[in-house]
Write an enzyme that holds these catalytic residues in place. Sequence first.
Site, mmCIF file in Angstrom:
data_model
loop_
_atom_site.group_PDB
_atom_site.id
_atom_site.type_symbol
_atom_site.label_atom_id
_atom_site.label_comp_id
_atom_site.label_asym_id
_atom_site.label_seq_id
_atom_site.Cartn_x
_atom_site.Cartn_y
_atom_site.Cartn_z
ATOM 1 N N PHE A 187 12.301 1.811 -4.540
ATOM 2 C CA PHE A 187 10.920 1.902 -4.066
ATOM 3 C C PHE A 187 10.092 0.769 -4.648
ATOM 4 O O PHE A 187 10.455 0.127 -5.641
ATOM 5 C CB PHE A 187 10.304 3.269 -4.401
ATOM 6 N N CYS A 188 8.960 0.509 -3.985
ATOM 7 C CA CYS A 188 8.067 -0.578 -4.381
ATOM 8 C C CYS A 188 6.680 -0.245 -3.835
ATOM 9 O O CYS A 188 6.441 0.876 -3.389
ATOM 10 C CB CYS A 188 8.572 -1.915 -3.836
ATOM 11 N N MET A 189 5.775 -1.187 -3.847
ATOM 12 C CA MET A 189 4.415 -0.900 -3.410
ATOM 13 C C MET A 189 4.343 -0.568 -1.922
ATOM 14 O O MET A 189 3.864 0.493 -1.534
ATOM 15 C CB MET A 189 3.486 -2.078 -3.716
#
EC number: 1.14.-.-
Length: 239
Positions: free
Chosen positions: A177-179
């Site tokens: 996951f990331c922004m």
Amino acid sequence: MTAVVNIAAYKFVSIANPADLREPMLEQAGQRQLKGTVLLAPEGINLFLAGAADAIEGFLRWLRADARFADLQAKYSESARMPFRKLLVKVKREIIRMDHPAIRPEAGRAPAVDAATLRRWLAQGRELVMLDTRNAFEVEVGTFRGALDWRIERFTQFPQAVRDNQAALAGKTVVSFCMGGIRCEKAAIYMAEAGIEHVYQLEGGILKYFEETDGAGFDGACFVFDERVALDAALAPQA
């Protein structure tokens, strides 16, 4: 006061001559008084823009009229004031730099998990390795509870971090996951190609998770690269 609408969007798609799109992008966004940043590269488009709601939707209609961007999906949030100071359209080698040209997301994505499904998995206590692919300073603002953080300082360090930690991920279900989705998409593809078998990417990243769920399982706020600094689970600037 009318709220400012903020969007984040990206798409991996072949753009033969990205420089040819720079002036039309500047013109279309500029005439609608939008501010923010658009990155163009042979591998696709990545954008963060803000402005009036009708201006944002008008720009997206114009952009999606191009078949290459017809299915581009945006993450939405609102702010009381404009979070960007100017409009920039830049041509780059990559829309998110990994320095690993063999990774071509448009050639095939890793499996994705949507926000609602991940919310359910977390509530059920499903065995997952939540892998934060962001920079260490972003992670310090907030991350999923119990997430794995390799303390990278920039995304170009991610491939080496995978090599250093690959054995620990063997046989496990990994959710990167990331922004906003772009880094975790590249990260998931890289891990799958490296031989890690059970890898998912969080569709739309943390921002989409906040938009479509109550943010359960996430501690803190999501760092964003504009003057809002960080957004809470309600997509409001952190007080």
